[in-house]
Design a protein around this motif. Structure first.
Motif: not given
Lengths: 419, 151
Positions: A344, A333, A242, A303, A307, A253-255
């Motif tokens: 996130l 997302e 990542q 996470l 969602k 995409d998650v940070h």
């Protein structure tokens, strides 16, 4: 003891200030450099982010003029094109290497550590040689350097000898034989040319790194550089993969989406050798260490929240619903055209409101004419009261942390900068 | 009920506080100048003025607008008596499909209210959040420059 008193005392006893000039020499002809060396130098300059400070907005590359705001005043990036009169066209490789390693210009004057020689001092001879080949073969641009505008006593260049005596350690990079080659390459780049600590390590009143707190979070041009060590505020622990993606593209995409002073860094790293960026990512993953069980649990919660979308009520929640949610909420997302779910993001969890307020007010925009992520700024649509309500809501709902105490102060600062 | 001041008139509205201003302008007040483009604040077709500054009305909830002055394209002039920026856009024929133009006009209006004589670079920078997909940019630039020259 007060820092200024320390300066006064050390200045009184320090006489060894400045160095001898290096004799002027004409820039070597392009043909004297191997093209492969020049291209290696270009990639190293990208990792060093040289262009970012040495190029004004919309200006010629490396011709200087960019304003850099610091707690000591405004620095202006200098002209490092090979123009003999206004650039560094009379600098031999010896003078160039000395500037990088010792923070002294060709004439022998101390350089301000806004030029990160604290880190460049660790560069190898080969890398300096390649960087010199690259810089010496840029197009010369005639552009006078703009004098820095620093507050007293920081405008007294002679005091830099004292500062260096106190804080600057000349050094070379020593590989750790217990670690693999990739880690060592990453350590060399992160702590040397990449000068990541310049923004991600805290500094004392005189601008020196707090060497006992490396990578525990710093400051850059009004932005907070989040901690990269085990104290990382990222809701989801970063993996090397990542980190690589983020450093290369500015997006994971998650940070995070790169913003502020990190934007030029990732734009430059996109042009660096892939294996070098992978090495930096591997080093940074190891630096943070394996996440604790508690951190993994919190990551799962973040996470899940990302969602689920938001539910709370109140003034801040109403503004969020009408202003932010279309892009940031409802299970979107970051990689699929939506924006990062705020649960996130690091701007929500760091100790200061500065990054969230800057992004909210100024938005995110790529440099003119370049592609990139974009978010509108809300400086003109939200009043100060509304920004505060929104920030309070976002901090508690998505940062899951105690209210910030610096919102009024940060907001005032950003509004004043925008005037 | 929420009360909004639009083009100098006070409007009482029965709408969710999180409703974007754009929906209220078009659906409740029949002010169709501002256009829905992306709904994400990425294209600028919905630009209107709030207290003299251009904002994207698609991401501006009405709950944030109490006591503030909203000006839409309709507030700048009429077909019979267009405003200064509108006249300049007509004179330069700065429209192809025209969908982005109301937003461009509002953005230009906001610029000229604060910077009466902008440089070409200032115009480009200020208008950079407004997209035109037909490629009418050069005419739009000329229209803004013309508006800046005219009284």
């Amino acid at each position: 003891m007060r820092p200024l008193a320390v300066i006064a005392i050390v200045a009184a006893v320090c006489t060894a200030c400045g160095s001898d000039p290096v004799a002027p020499s004409a820039t070597p002809a392009r043909a004297s450099f191997d093209p492969a060396l020049i291209s290696n130098g270009a990639q190293l300059a990208a990792i060093g982010n040289c262009q970012s400070c040495h190029t004004a907005e919309g200006g010629r590359s490396f011709a200087g003029g960019r304003a850099i705001e610091t707690p000591f005043g405004t620095f202006y990036g200098t002209n490092i094109t090979p123009d003999p009169d206004t650039g560094i066209g009379r600098w031999s490789e010896e003078a160039f290497a000395r500037a990088l390693r010792e923070g002294v210009d060709r004439e022998g004057r101390h350089l301000y550590p806004a030029f990160p020689y604290e880190y460049y001092t660790r560069l190898t001879d080969e890398d300096i040689h390649a960087l010199y080949a690259y810089i010496a073969t840029r197009e010369p641009v005639r552009a006078e350097n703009r004098p820095h505008e620093l507050r007293a006593p920081f405008n007294m260049r002679s005091l830099l000898g004292t500062w260096k005596a106190l804080y600057f350690e000349r050094g070379t990079f020593r590989p750790d034989p217990a670690r693999d080659a990739q880690w060592n390459r990453g350590a060399y780049l992160v702590n040397g040319l990449g000068h990541c600590g310049a923004c991600h390590t805290p500094r004392g009143a005189l601008g020196a790194e707090k060497k006992d707190q490396p990578f525990s979070g710093g400051v850059a041009e009004g932005w907070h550089g989040p901690a990269l060590n085990a104290g990382s505020p990222a809701p989801v622990p970063w993996t090397a993969e990542q980190l690589f993606k983020y450093l290369r593209t500015g997006l994971d995409d998650v940070h995070a989406i790169a913003a502020g002073p990190m934007d030029p860094v990732v734009r430059n790293l996109a042009r660096a050798p892939e294996e070098d960026v992978r090495a930096m990512a591997a080093y940074l993953e190891a630096l943070a260490g394996p996440p604790s069980a508690e951190r993994r649990k919190n990551a799962d919660a973040a996470l899940a929240q990302a969602k689920a979308g938001s539910r709370a009520n109140g003034r801040g929640a109403e503004i969020y619903a009408g202003t932010c949610a279309a892009c940031h909420d409802r299970g979107r997302e970051a990689g699929s055209g939506g924006a990062l779910p705020l649960a996130l993001g690091t701007a929500m969890t760091i100790p200061t409101s500065s990054n969230l307020l800057r992004i909210t007010l100024e938005g995110i925009a790529p440099p003119e004419g370049e592609p990139g992520r974009s978010m509108p700024g809300f400086a003109d649509s939200l009043t100060d009261g509304q920004v505060k309500d929104l920030a309070a809501y976002i901090r508690s709902e998505f940062g899951r942390a105690a209210a910030w105490t610096d919102v009024d102060e940060e907001l005032k600062k950003i509004r004043e900068e925008r005037r | 009920m929420i009360s909004l001041e639009v083009n100098g008139k006070t409007q009482e509205l029965d709408a969710d506080p999180a409703t974007p201003l754009l929906y209220v302008l078009r659906d409740h007040l029949q002010l169709n100048g501002a256009k829905f483009g992306c709904g994400l604040g990425q294209c600028g077709a919905c630009s209107v003025l709030v207290d003299g500054r251009a904002v994207f009305s698609c991401v501006t909830p009405i709950s944030t607008l109490a006591g503030r002055r909203i000006t839409t394209l309709e507030g700048l002039g009429t077909p019979e008596k267009p405003g200064r920026v509108q006249r300049a856009f007509i004179a330069e024929q700065a429209a192809q499909c025209g969908y982005c133009i109301p937003g461009m006009i509002m953005q230009a209006q906001a610029l000229l209210e604060r910077t009466p004589h902008p440089t070409s670079a200032e115009i480009r920078k200020h208008m950079s959040g407004n997209l035109c997909r037909c490629g009418t940019h050069m005419r739009i630039m000329r229209a803004v420059e013309r508006a800046a020259r005219e009284p």
